[in-house]
Design a protein around this motif. Sequence first.
Motif, mmCIF file in Angstrom:
data_model
loop_
_atom_site.group_PDB
_atom_site.id
_atom_site.type_symbol
_atom_site.label_atom_id
_atom_site.label_comp_id
_atom_site.label_asym_id
_atom_site.label_seq_id
_atom_site.Cartn_x
_atom_site.Cartn_y
_atom_site.Cartn_z
ATOM 1 N N LEU A 115 19.234 -2.968 -60.645
ATOM 2 C CA LEU A 115 18.293 -3.462 -61.650
ATOM 3 C C LEU A 115 17.716 -4.789 -61.167
ATOM 4 O O LEU A 115 18.459 -5.700 -60.807
ATOM 5 C CB LEU A 115 19.010 -3.651 -62.990
ATOM 6 N N ASP A 116 16.403 -4.883 -61.193
ATOM 7 C CA ASP A 116 15.686 -6.048 -60.663
ATOM 8 C C ASP A 116 15.003 -6.720 -61.854
ATOM 9 O O ASP A 116 14.035 -6.186 -62.385
ATOM 10 C CB ASP A 116 14.677 -5.491 -59.638
ATOM 11 N N TYR A 117 15.552 -7.822 -62.353
ATOM 12 C CA TYR A 117 15.004 -8.410 -63.585
ATOM 13 C C TYR A 117 14.941 -9.937 -63.569
ATOM 14 O O TYR A 117 15.064 -10.581 -64.611
ATOM 15 C CB TYR A 117 15.775 -7.932 -64.818
ATOM 16 N N MET A 157 14.569 -13.499 -56.307
ATOM 17 C CA MET A 157 13.654 -14.637 -56.507
ATOM 18 C C MET A 157 12.500 -14.618 -55.517
ATOM 19 O O MET A 157 12.601 -14.067 -54.427
ATOM 20 C CB MET A 157 14.422 -15.949 -56.408
ATOM 21 N N GLY A 158 11.406 -15.222 -55.939
ATOM 22 C CA GLY A 158 10.232 -15.334 -55.074
ATOM 23 C C GLY A 158 10.394 -16.568 -54.201
ATOM 24 O O GLY A 158 10.245 -17.689 -54.668
ATOM 25 N N ASP A 159 10.743 -16.347 -52.940
ATOM 26 C CA ASP A 159 11.026 -17.527 -52.099
ATOM 27 C C ASP A 159 10.356 -17.420 -50.727
ATOM 28 O O ASP A 159 10.735 -18.110 -49.796
ATOM 29 C CB ASP A 159 12.551 -17.677 -51.919
ATOM 30 N N VAL A 340 15.485 0.086 -60.692
ATOM 31 C CA VAL A 340 14.635 -0.137 -61.863
ATOM 32 C C VAL A 340 14.151 -1.590 -61.858
ATOM 33 O O VAL A 340 14.962 -2.514 -61.740
ATOM 34 C CB VAL A 340 15.407 0.156 -63.164
ATOM 35 N N TYR A 341 12.843 -1.757 -61.981
ATOM 36 C CA TYR A 341 12.233 -3.088 -61.974
ATOM 37 C C TYR A 341 11.800 -3.436 -63.380
ATOM 38 O O TYR A 341 10.908 -2.781 -63.933
ATOM 39 C CB TYR A 341 11.002 -3.103 -61.060
ATOM 40 N N ILE A 342 12.450 -4.443 -63.953
ATOM 41 C CA ILE A 342 12.018 -4.900 -65.269
ATOM 42 C C ILE A 342 11.104 -6.092 -65.004
ATOM 43 O O ILE A 342 11.542 -7.230 -64.847
ATOM 44 C CB ILE A 342 13.219 -5.254 -66.171
ATOM 45 N N ARG A 346 1.775 -6.126 -66.110
ATOM 46 C CA ARG A 346 0.551 -6.386 -65.346
ATOM 47 C C ARG A 346 0.745 -6.186 -63.848
ATOM 48 O O ARG A 346 -0.202 -6.219 -63.088
ATOM 49 C CB ARG A 346 0.041 -7.808 -65.660
ATOM 50 N N GLN A 347 1.986 -5.980 -63.425
ATOM 51 C CA GLN A 347 2.218 -5.721 -62.001
ATOM 52 C C GLN A 347 2.325 -4.224 -61.704
ATOM 53 O O GLN A 347 2.844 -3.819 -60.664
ATOM 54 C CB GLN A 347 3.489 -6.431 -61.541
ATOM 55 N N SER A 348 1.817 -3.391 -62.609
ATOM 56 C CA SER A 348 2.018 -1.945 -62.427
ATOM 57 C C SER A 348 1.326 -1.412 -61.171
ATOM 58 O O SER A 348 1.854 -0.532 -60.494
ATOM 59 C CB SER A 348 1.580 -1.181 -63.665
ATOM 60 N N LEU A 349 0.170 -1.959 -60.846
ATOM 61 C CA LEU A 349 -0.537 -1.504 -59.641
ATOM 62 C C LEU A 349 0.297 -1.789 -58.389
ATOM 63 O O LEU A 349 0.440 -0.947 -57.503
ATOM 64 C CB LEU A 349 -1.904 -2.202 -59.546
ATOM 65 N N HIS A 350 0.847 -2.990 -58.358
ATOM 66 C CA HIS A 350 1.704 -3.381 -57.232
ATOM 67 C C HIS A 350 2.852 -2.384 -57.042
ATOM 68 O O HIS A 350 3.098 -1.904 -55.940
ATOM 69 C CB HIS A 350 2.229 -4.796 -57.487
ATOM 70 N N PHE A 351 3.527 -2.058 -58.135
ATOM 71 C CA PHE A 351 4.676 -1.153 -57.995
ATOM 72 C C PHE A 351 4.239 0.265 -57.643
ATOM 73 O O PHE A 351 4.909 0.948 -56.882
ATOM 74 C CB PHE A 351 5.554 -1.192 -59.256
ATOM 75 N N GLU A 352 3.099 0.675 -58.178
ATOM 76 C CA GLU A 352 2.582 2.001 -57.826
ATOM 77 C C GLU A 352 2.365 2.065 -56.308
ATOM 78 O O GLU A 352 2.756 3.030 -55.642
ATOM 79 C CB GLU A 352 1.263 2.226 -58.585
HETATM 80 N N1 ARG Z 1 8.363 -13.346 -58.157
HETATM 81 C C1 ARG Z 1 7.543 -12.384 -58.835
HETATM 82 C C2 ARG Z 1 6.565 -13.083 -59.745
HETATM 83 O O1 ARG Z 1 6.775 -14.214 -60.134
HETATM 84 C C3 ARG Z 1 8.340 -11.394 -59.656
HETATM 85 C C4 ARG Z 1 9.292 -10.539 -58.876
HETATM 86 C C5 ARG Z 1 9.669 -9.286 -59.596
HETATM 87 N N2 ARG Z 1 10.519 -8.425 -58.820
HETATM 88 C C6 ARG Z 1 10.109 -7.705 -57.769
HETATM 89 N N3 ARG Z 1 10.975 -7.016 -57.102
HETATM 90 N N4 ARG Z 1 8.862 -7.692 -57.399
HETATM 91 O O2 ARG Z 1 5.564 -12.504 -60.112
#
Ligand code: ARG
Length: 584
Positions: A115-117, A157-159, A340-342, A346-352
Amino acid sequence: MTSIAQDLSKIVGAAFEAQNLPADLGLVRASDRPDLAQFQCNGAMVAAKQAKKNPREVAQSVVDALSNNDIFSKIEIAGPGFINLNVTDAYLKEYLTTLENFGVEPTDEERQVVLDYGGPNIAKAMHVGHLRAAIIGDSVRRIMSFKGYKTLGDVHMGDWGTHMGMLIGDYMREDEQDIVLNADLKDAATVQSLMEDFAVRYPKASGAAKANSDLMQEARDITVKLQDKEEPYYSIWQKIREVSVEGMKKTYEHLGVEFDLWKGEADVHDYIDPMVDDLKAKNLAYISEGACVIDVAEDGDKKELPPLILKKSDGGVMYGTTDCATIVERVKLYNPVKIVYIVDQRQSLHFEQVFRAIRKAQIVSDNVELTHAGFGTMNGKDGKPFKTREGGVMRLEDLISMAIEKATARLNDANLASEIDEAERADVAYKVAIAAIKFADLQNQRQSDYIFDLDRLTSFEGKTGPYVLYQTVRIKSLLDKAKAQNIVFQDADLIVKEEDRALVLLLGQFPDALTLAIGNYAPHHLCEYIFKLAQAFSSFYGNVHILSEENEALRNSRLLLSQNVAALMEQALKLLGMTVPARM
Ligand code: ARG
């Protein structure tokens, strides 16, 4: 043991089967019209259609097959062929008396669920945008673990993005990188002052880069060097990350949100080149205008899906690249059955794009589920994304403080927790505040936007966290009173009378709520259930004598029933990430 409806489905399913009809049409659920019946089965209509028969006749044949069953107190055909059912009180007594683990049977799925949340970006203060991911994801993790799934929550995390290049660039331009490089991170005050430094410096650097294309270019160049692990960029980055993780951990802990993995985008960097080579070898990735991309459009797409960029022309990697590589790593390390990405809707295109690229490259086998469980926006009373009064981004810590302040005022107004000492009172206010925030969020359908209205969500009335918490405390204090009077009721014989029936029936619905919540990654089903149970208990409490019941056997039975409700409420609230105070 299962829910009552599941139990009945087996029996009614067998009756369907005995008529050579599909057993799964015997599905029973709680009635839409509790005034007419407790349960209903709508399968006869479907079965009749399939077999080209008269639905009422089909229903009648099923009813006949059920008639020698002694668990039903009523079996009726209604309308075009609904089968309405009531169960006997003896059945209800047997159900509740033999109940284990609240009727929830463990899953037989043995593989991991990832789970990615999380997703906060390091070096930036956590803001309310991260709140929904954390609250929903943590609850989904708790719910799935309770069902016996092996879950792994990753903060991801976004790093590894350009925001790091901006911040590092700022330190170097000011020749202040030593503040970071020489910092002693064992010293709490140093860590704190660095966090404050990031909070001021990052917005400054980001604003400057947006206004000046040379600075933006410099940030991008630094980001590429960082991704190549060049010094001093990499060492500066390592320290920034360490400090940020410390801050993040505190905030998540304050929220009562847990993760098993504290990984970030950067951790998968070494998977990227082999993955890109693999995609090239499979003739999926190719160079277009200097960048390395993979097409993800499919026949029948309603809107155009652009290719996913794996590497920019300067060699830098993108958000989609790290997400793809993260899947490579997760498959290798954990062999999950679901990821599963929670994450914000608005990021639905990215995940698609990411999921399609991964499926195309057969990086996961077909039986692995990849789901973007998206959520809507948390808005202010003006209907726009929630902001501070001044219009800025609200920090998560500030939001929690505001909620605690409000919860304290509410406790005062309601004259609650007035007889307990200050430290415990503060703890009660904190638990009420967290429950208020979480319940307000979780009760909505995941995809919907909702309005964050602190006045409403901290109220002790209505569909709120404080209300369900308070109802639970009330039952517990009733049980405490009974214990203080040395009443022994734990082994009492359960007596199901007219007034008790609704509560027992509700207790038997919990596994159904859990199934819905898991199936859709949607804790609101659980909120709905908890609220119903709290309301049902509240009217029970108002309508019958419990502790004051003169008939001892009935009194003990009702205390036992109350104890069942309290235990379930406490467990269910825990699955939403809330803690019930001992008293208030
Ligand atoms: N760091 C991203 C943001 O602030 C969210 C990351 C969500 N998780 C993922 N696996 N993309 O938009």
